[in-house]
Motif scaffolding. Structure first.
Motif, short mmCIF file in Angstrom:
data_model
loop_
_atom_site.label_atom_id
_atom_site.label_comp_id
_atom_site.label_asym_id
_atom_site.label_seq_id
_atom_site.Cartn_x
_atom_site.Cartn_y
_atom_site.Cartn_z
N ALA A 223 45.44 44.22 50.04
CA ALA A 223 46.36 43.09 49.89
C ALA A 223 46.69 42.85 48.42
O ALA A 223 47.83 42.49 48.09
CB ALA A 223 45.75 41.84 50.51
N TYR A 224 45.74 43.07 47.54
CA TYR A 224 45.97 42.88 46.11
C TYR A 224 46.96 43.92 45.57
O TYR A 224 47.84 43.60 44.77
CB TYR A 224 44.64 42.97 45.35
CG TYR A 224 44.78 42.91 43.86
CD1 TYR A 224 45.07 41.72 43.20
CD2 TYR A 224 44.63 44.09 43.10
CE1 TYR A 224 45.20 41.69 41.81
CE2 TYR A 224 44.76 44.05 41.72
CZ TYR A 224 45.04 42.85 41.08
OH TYR A 224 45.18 42.82 39.71
N PHE A 225 46.83 45.15 46.00
CA PHE A 225 47.70 46.22 45.51
C PHE A 225 49.08 46.23 46.18
O PHE A 225 50.09 46.48 45.52
CB PHE A 225 47.04 47.58 45.72
CG PHE A 225 45.90 47.87 44.78
CD1 PHE A 225 45.95 47.46 43.46
CD2 PHE A 225 44.78 48.56 45.22
CE1 PHE A 225 44.91 47.73 42.58
CE2 PHE A 225 43.73 48.84 44.35
CZ PHE A 225 43.79 48.42 43.03
N PHE A 226 49.13 45.97 47.49
CA PHE A 226 50.37 46.21 48.25
C PHE A 226 50.93 44.96 48.94
O PHE A 226 51.92 45.07 49.68
CB PHE A 226 50.11 47.29 49.31
CG PHE A 226 49.59 48.56 48.74
CD1 PHE A 226 50.44 49.45 48.11
CD2 PHE A 226 48.24 48.87 48.81
CE1 PHE A 226 49.96 50.64 47.56
CE2 PHE A 226 47.75 50.04 48.28
CZ PHE A 226 48.61 50.93 47.65
N GLY A 227 50.34 43.80 48.70
CA GLY A 227 50.80 42.60 49.36
C GLY A 227 50.14 42.41 50.72
O GLY A 227 49.52 43.33 51.27
N LYS A 228 50.29 41.24 51.28
CA LYS A 228 49.61 40.89 52.52
C LYS A 228 50.05 41.80 53.67
O LYS A 228 49.26 42.13 54.56
CB LYS A 228 49.90 39.43 52.85
CG LYS A 228 49.14 38.89 54.05
CD LYS A 228 49.42 37.41 54.24
CE LYS A 228 48.69 36.87 55.45
NZ LYS A 228 48.94 35.41 55.63
N ARG A 229 51.32 42.21 53.68
CA ARG A 229 51.85 43.05 54.75
C ARG A 229 51.97 44.52 54.36
O ARG A 229 52.45 45.33 55.15
CB ARG A 229 53.22 42.53 55.19
CG ARG A 229 53.17 41.10 55.74
CD ARG A 229 54.54 40.66 56.22
NE ARG A 229 54.48 39.31 56.76
CZ ARG A 229 55.55 38.67 57.25
NH1 ARG A 229 56.74 39.28 57.26
NH2 ARG A 229 55.41 37.45 57.73
N GLY A 230 51.55 44.87 53.18
CA GLY A 230 51.53 46.26 52.76
C GLY A 230 52.87 46.86 52.43
O GLY A 230 53.04 48.07 52.48
N GLU A 231 53.84 46.00 52.01
CA GLU A 231 55.18 46.51 51.75
C GLU A 231 55.41 46.89 50.29
O GLU A 231 56.45 47.50 49.97
CB GLU A 231 56.23 45.46 52.16
CG GLU A 231 56.26 44.21 51.30
CD GLU A 231 55.22 43.17 51.69
OE1 GLU A 231 55.23 42.06 51.10
OE2 GLU A 231 54.40 43.48 52.58
N ASN A 232 54.49 46.58 49.39
CA ASN A 232 54.69 46.84 47.96
C ASN A 232 54.27 48.27 47.59
O ASN A 232 53.61 48.97 48.36
CB ASN A 232 53.91 45.84 47.12
CG ASN A 232 54.36 44.41 47.34
OD1 ASN A 232 55.49 44.18 47.78
ND2 ASN A 232 53.48 43.46 47.06
N LYS A 233 54.67 48.69 46.39
CA LYS A 233 54.28 49.98 45.82
C LYS A 233 53.29 49.73 44.68
O LYS A 233 53.35 48.71 44.00
CB LYS A 233 55.50 50.73 45.29
CG LYS A 233 56.57 51.02 46.33
CD LYS A 233 56.17 52.17 47.23
CE LYS A 233 57.32 52.54 48.16
NZ LYS A 233 57.00 53.71 49.02
#
Length: 421
Positions: A223-233
């Motif tokens: 969650a820290y790296f990619f956001g709560k839903r895993g949409e970030n890079k």
């Protein structure tokens, strides 16, 4: 068989004695008679034994059922993870960030409460807080008990604390197919599993799950790296900063632990930190060296401490540099040691740190270090006591002999010999 051997020896000596049988003819007559009596007695005893035990030489025996196989033992890392993990979610144990910090600082934990079972709502709240957390060298202390760290992530974080960044950069580039210096959540999980495998080394009969199968829920790290839903890079620079911040946070906590909260650490406290996780048989001699050689009232700063931690994370490069500078398995003088550190890390260690290390690990007072023994202690320090050592058998005996010999030589020489370098 030993009894028959002793009887045979007695009879042979009796037959050869000049006092017992002086006449050769009589000896030839009596010898075969005694031998025949012995053989006959043996045959009678043999069949009497089998008669009493209701067996015959050609009896067929039923197969004896084997005892139940011993339960496989988990690895030392798995044991420590279970020991420090304080929460459970969906029947899986998890560490919190606070638990992880304690696991790398403390040898044992005195848990006064049972593990806390988390609900889906509590986990969702933790993931939301992790996705909004700010980067820095207090990240784990800020999150505290409001986070989840799986066993695979525990292995991954341990690797971050013990390895240089070059290996991570190579693995990151291997997964970055298009070369844009960022990865998504799925690619990151591959990176984490690859690095986690190098730490696990699970025995063949172990019940532990492989790295790919060890997680059933989203975690704080994801969650820290990619956001709560895993949409970030995840950009490599962000990941690199995370590694540096984690190392700095652990280093700061360990420094405060052994400096007793002060801004500087005494040299004897630094030596205690070095030996904290070691399980070497020479520890008693090391402590004698501390009391006899290290002067009181001298201190080491946090910057000097951090420089040594950087060196300890590059032990493999240092070991290679030492062999180039001095030759394989030869004692290392201070000048060669400094040069090898410079080659491996690009930085220098302070004179205070170098002097402490040499006075601590110089076993025979010749101002040189045994490369093999020093590397053994340092690997224990870096791996936080999780390196398995075998001291049984002939090798353990010779290590004991070597320890006692060095102790005697130290007492006899009194540190008056000189280093050949």
């Amino acid at each position: 068989m030993a009894s028959w051997g002793r009887l045979n020896a007695v009879l042979r000596n009796a037959l050869r004695s000049p006092r017992s049988l002086k006449n050769s003819a009589l000896r030839r007559a009596v010898g075969p008679g005694i031998l025949g009596s012995v053989i006959g007695t043996g045959v009678i005893c043999y069949y009497q034994y089998h008669a009493n035990n209701r067996t015959l030489p050609f009896a067929v025996y039923a197969e004896v059922p084997k005892e139940a196989a011993a339960a496989p033992r988990p690895s030392a890392r798995k044991i420590r993870f279970d020991q420090f993990a304080s929460v459970v979610y969906e029947q899986e144990p998890y560490m919190t960030p606070r638990d992880f910090l304690f696991s790398v600082m403390l040898e044992n934990v005195d848990r006064k409460l049972q593990k806390r079972n988390l609900t889906a709502k509590e986990v969702d709240s933790m993931l939301g807080a992790a996705s909004k957390a700010r980067a820095g060298n207090e990240l784990f202390r800020t999150i505290g008990d409001s986070g989840l760290i799986s066993y695979t992530e525990y292995l991954f974080l341990l690797t971050i604390l013990t390895k240089p960044r070059t290996g991570f950069h190579i693995a990151f580039k291997m997964l970055d197919v298009d070369g844009n210096e960022h990865v998504d959540q799925k690619e990151f999980l591959k990176l984490k599993n690859i690095i986690g495998k190098s730490k696990m080394r699970v025995p063949k009969d172990s019940t532990e799950k492989p790295a790919e199968e060890g997680e059933s829920a989203n975690t704080t790290l994801q969650a820290y790296f990619f956001g709560k839903r895993g949409e970030n890079k995840l950009q490599y620079q962000e990941f690199c900063r995370f590694m540096e911040d984690l190392q700095a946070e652990v280093q700061e906590m360990e420094f405060l632990q052994f400096s007793r909260g002060m801004d500087t650490m005494r040299r004897e406290d630094f030596a205690e930190w070095l030996l904290h996780y070691t399980n070497e048989e020479d520890n008693e001699i090391y402590w004698q060296n501390i009391r006899r050689r290290i002067p009181a009232g001298q201190s080491i700063t946090f910057d000097e401490f951090k420089a040594f931690c950087l060196f300890s994370n590059n032990l493999e490069d240092f070991s290679f540099s030492v062999k180039l500078v001095t030759g394989a398995n030869r004692p290392v003088g201070m000048a060669q040691f400094k040069r090898a550190v410079r080659i491996a890390t690009g930085h220098d260690l302070s004179e205070s740190v170098l002097d402490t290390v040499f006075k601590l690990f110089d076993m025979d007072g010749d101002n040189c270090l045994s490369h093999k023994e020093f590397m053994g202690v340092m690997k224990d320090r870096v791996l936080r006591g999780l390196r398995v050592q075998h001291q049984n058998g002939l090798s353990g005996y010779w290590r004991c002999v070597k320890r006692e010999t060095l102790k005697a030589a130290q007492e006899a020489l009194g540190g008056n010999t000189g280093c050949p370098f």
